[in-house]
Design an enzyme around this catalytic site. Structure first.
Site, short mmCIF file in Angstrom:
data_model
loop_
_atom_site.label_atom_id
_atom_site.label_comp_id
_atom_site.label_asym_id
_atom_site.label_seq_id
_atom_site.Cartn_x
_atom_site.Cartn_y
_atom_site.Cartn_z
N GLY A 1 -12.83 -22.03 -6.36
CA GLY A 1 -11.49 -22.59 -6.39
C GLY A 1 -11.11 -23.14 -5.02
N LYS B 1 -7.60 -11.75 6.94
CA LYS B 1 -7.49 -10.95 8.18
C LYS B 1 -8.59 -9.92 8.27
CE LYS B 1 -4.26 -7.20 6.92
NZ LYS B 1 -5.03 -5.97 7.15
N CYS C 1 -5.07 -9.73 2.86
CA CYS C 1 -6.22 -8.86 3.13
C CYS C 1 -7.48 -9.62 3.52
CB CYS C 1 -6.48 -7.97 1.92
SG CYS C 1 -5.15 -6.81 1.66
N PHE D 1 -8.16 0.34 -2.00
CA PHE D 1 -8.80 -0.86 -2.54
C PHE D 1 -7.89 -1.53 -3.56
CE2 PHE D 1 -12.56 0.12 -0.28
CZ PHE D 1 -12.67 1.50 -0.28
N LEU D 2 -6.58 -1.32 -3.37
CA LEU D 2 -5.61 -1.87 -4.31
C LEU D 2 -5.63 -3.41 -4.26
CD1 LEU D 2 -2.53 0.26 -3.23
CD2 LEU D 2 -4.25 0.84 -4.94
N ARG D 3 -5.48 -4.03 -5.42
CA ARG D 3 -5.28 -5.48 -5.45
C ARG D 3 -3.84 -5.74 -5.80
NH1 ARG D 3 -9.11 -6.55 -10.19
NH2 ARG D 3 -8.33 -4.44 -10.55
N THR E 1 -5.47 -0.58 6.62
CA THR E 1 -6.81 -1.08 6.95
C THR E 1 -6.94 -1.14 8.47
OG1 THR E 1 -6.82 -2.37 4.94
CG2 THR E 1 -8.40 -3.01 6.64
N ARG F 1 1.61 -14.93 1.57
CA ARG F 1 0.99 -14.79 2.89
C ARG F 1 -0.45 -15.30 2.84
NH1 ARG F 1 2.15 -8.58 4.06
NH2 ARG F 1 1.61 -8.48 1.83
N VAL G 1 0.84 -1.21 0.00
CA VAL G 1 0.00 0.00 0.00
C VAL G 1 0.86 1.25 0.00
CG1 VAL G 1 -1.73 1.29 1.30
CG2 VAL G 1 -1.89 -1.21 1.14
C1 UDX Z 1 -8.07 -7.57 -2.03
C2 UDX Z 1 -9.16 -6.65 -2.57
O1 UDX Z 1 -9.56 -7.08 -3.85
C3 UDX Z 1 -8.63 -5.23 -2.65
O2 UDX Z 1 -9.65 -4.34 -3.07
C4 UDX Z 1 -8.15 -4.79 -1.28
O3 UDX Z 1 -7.63 -3.55 -1.30
C5 UDX Z 1 -7.13 -5.76 -0.76
O4 UDX Z 1 -7.63 -7.08 -0.75
P1 UDX Z 1 -5.96 -8.82 -2.99
O5 UDX Z 1 -5.82 -9.41 -1.65
O6 UDX Z 1 -4.77 -8.30 -3.68
O7 UDX Z 1 -7.04 -7.61 -2.93
O8 UDX Z 1 -6.56 -9.96 -3.91
P2 UDX Z 1 -7.87 -10.28 -4.72
O9 UDX Z 1 -7.61 -10.13 -6.16
O10 UDX Z 1 -9.01 -9.58 -4.15
O11 UDX Z 1 -8.00 -11.85 -4.39
C6 UDX Z 1 -8.12 -12.25 -3.06
C7 UDX Z 1 -8.20 -13.76 -2.99
O12 UDX Z 1 -9.46 -14.20 -3.48
C8 UDX Z 1 -7.14 -14.48 -3.82
O13 UDX Z 1 -6.67 -15.59 -3.12
C9 UDX Z 1 -7.92 -14.94 -5.05
O14 UDX Z 1 -7.38 -16.11 -5.62
C10 UDX Z 1 -9.30 -15.22 -4.45
N1 UDX Z 1 -10.41 -15.11 -5.40
C11 UDX Z 1 -10.66 -13.91 -6.00
C12 UDX Z 1 -11.21 -16.24 -5.64
O15 UDX Z 1 -10.98 -17.31 -5.12
N2 UDX Z 1 -12.27 -16.10 -6.50
C13 UDX Z 1 -12.56 -14.92 -7.11
O16 UDX Z 1 -13.54 -14.88 -7.86
C14 UDX Z 1 -11.72 -13.78 -6.87
#
Ligand code: UDX
Length: 476
Positions: free
Chosen positions: A269, A279, A276, A151-153, A120, A343, A11
């Site tokens: 899956g 936690k 994120c 809301f970054l991914r 967060t 993580r 972040v």
């Molecule tokens: C997330 C939020 O998307 C983001 O907005 C926030 O700021 C931080 O947390 P991130 O943790 O980078 O971002 O990953 P994200 O792309 O959201 O995926 C999270 C988890 O969900 C991953 O393990 C992904 O594989 C899983 N996932 C995501 C699924 O199993 N199915 C989906 O349809 C989407």
């Protein structure tokens, strides 16, 4: 504006680099001296697409520098707090780092500062911060505290920062709200040099949502928890599809066509991971409990997620019969593609389960193996998916890296001991893989074996040489 960013994690680093990219004069601090020196010498502590290039570019024009927290406190009119808030054993967010930064600001800063919590944090943290600053300020500090959740991914953080759907701020003073609007104006108007898209397509201007601090803090936890809930929901639907012989991909497609539901985050899956969702869901449940609200809905979301890996291991067991002594080619360790982050990755739990059952694991991941080695010492790390598949009894897909869509299945057919693919991300095309002689098992979709037809194909047209097991499930 002179802006400081305290904390150079995903972040903080993205925020610092992108704020400099849109024109601000940024000072980013990091308390981990090794990480700081790496950054000061042009190195990158994390793998994040585009980020290194952005940092290089803005450092070259003198709009970004790295240093200590003390220097950062002295620098910015606005100070973004981006330190980690890892989970405590009871699920609460650990706010020690935030408190430490607040104490340092109170002791060192003078004049007016806008202090912005971007990490967060649980609701009402802004209020605690205000109190803490007034108790500890010794230098005549005048300040506002605001919330600006991100809301970054991971894997798309630069794009998400520069082209967001919305910018949320929580400010309890007009001055704080105006300053934050000024900081984000180039993004609100999408007027900046985009480091990602040479011909940056005209995008919808993001919504700038200004509200009070408590509501802004809640928007973050609620958004992440809702997305996690969507994932657990579709994972339960996938389980049902496996029993009744339906195709979850079709079900999700049908659901997602309803704009009230939307297609995003309906990919079943082996469960959600990363730093994120797990936690944030836990912390949100705790926040609710402490406020007398029983959020059992989210506790169920967690339980469903925790059962995903075991459900997946059961698929592998069902195919291999005896797992002990089998060679498993594990494709993917990162919690999702385009990141080196392991993580809370499902791969960690899965590898442990497979090793406990006496399997041998040969793993490959395009980016995350270095980070994985410290937490998964008892597996073999391979230089390619092919090396991992050498003599394998099963190819198990854990992270949907694009690279796995381009593999040579004929070459793999010769390398493996047994042509079996167990796809934990439904990333492959069943017909294609089975046409190459592999037995294909995925999540919430019919199992397909060479010479049998995938269910969907059966209805619309026949593809020579592949057929469906699901039909037999129905027959029973
Ligand atoms: C997330 C939020 O998307 C983001 O907005 C926030 O700021 C931080 O947390 P991130 O943790 O980078 O971002 O990953 P994200 O792309 O959201 O995926 C999270 C988890 O969900 C991953 O393990 C992904 O594989 C899983 N996932 C995501 C699924 O199993 N199915 C989906 O349809 C989407």
């Amino acid at each position: 504006m002179k802006v400081s960013v305290i904390g150079a994690g995903y972040v903080g680093l993205t925020t610092a680099a992108c704020l400099a990219q849109i024109g601000h004069d940024v000072f980013c601090s990091e308390s981990d001296v090794e990480k700081l020196s790496k950054l000061q010498n042009g190195g990158m502590p994390i793998f994040e697409p585009h980020l290194q290039d952005v940092i290089k570019g803005v450092r070259k024009v003198g709009r970004l520098r790295f240093g200590s927290t003390e220097e950062a406190i002295a620098w910015g009119d606005a100070i973004f707090i981006c330190v980690g808030t890892p989970p405590l054993a009871n699920g609460d967010a650990d706010l020690c780092a935030i408190e430490g930064v607040a104490r340092a600001i109170a002791k060192r800063a003078s004049g007016y500062r806008l202090i912005i919590e971007k990490s967060t944090v649980p609701v009402q943290t802004g209020g605690q911060l205000r109190k803490h600053l007034s108790v500890h300020s010794t230098n005549g500090l005048r300040y506002d505290v605001a919330s600006n959740p991100e809301f970054l991914r991971e894997g798309t953080s630069v794009e998400d920062f520069l082209h967001p759907d919305r910018i949320v701020i929580g400010a309890d003073s007009p001055r704080a709200a105006d300053l934050l609007h000024e900081i984000y104006e180039p993004i609100v108007k999408q007027r900046f040099t985009c480091p990602i898209h040479s011909d940056c397509p005209k995008r919808k201007d993001p919504t700038f949502l200004a509200t009070d601090t408590n509501s802004a803090e809640l928007i973050k936890h609620a958004s992440n928890s809702f997305l996690a809930m969507k994932i657990s929901f579709i994972n339960m639907v996938a389980n049902l599809c496996e029993v009744v012989g339906a195709d979850v991909t079709k079900v999700a497609e049908g659901m997602g066509l309803d704009p009230r539901i939307g297609p995003a985050f309906l990919n079943p899956g082996i469960g959600f991971g990363g730093f994120c969702f797990p936690k944030d869901v836990q912390a949100f449940v705790r926040i609710a409990e402490k406020s007398g609200c029983d959020f059992s809905l989210l506790r169920e979301v967690e339980k469903i997620n925790q059962r995903r890996v075991e459900h997946f291991v059961e698929k592998i067991r069902k195919e291999l019969w005896v797992v002990r002594g089998k060679k498993i080619a594990l494709w993917g360790l990162a919690f999702k593609p385009n990141t080196d982050d392991v993580r809370f990755a499902p791969s960690l739990t899965l590898v442990k389960a497979l090793l406990d059952e006496g399997a041998e694991v040969n793993a490959y991941d395009p980016e995350a193996m270095e980070k994985a080695k410290s937490v998964l010492p008892n597996i073999t790390y391979c230089s390619s998916p092919y090396e991992a598949a050498e003599g394998a009894d099963a190819i198990v897909i854990v992270t949907e890296w694009d690279e796995f869509r381009q593999v040579d299945w004929d070459r793999l057919r010769l390398a493996v001991e047994r042509p079996l693919v167990v796809d934990g991300r439904n990333m492959l095309d069943a017909a294609e893989v089975t046409r190459r002689g592999f037995h294909y098992v995925s999540v919430g979709r019919p199992v397909v074996t060479p010479g049998q037809l995938p269910s969907a194909a059966k209805d619309v047209h026949s593809v020579e040489g592949v057929q469906v097991e699901a039909a037999s499930v129905l027959a029973k």
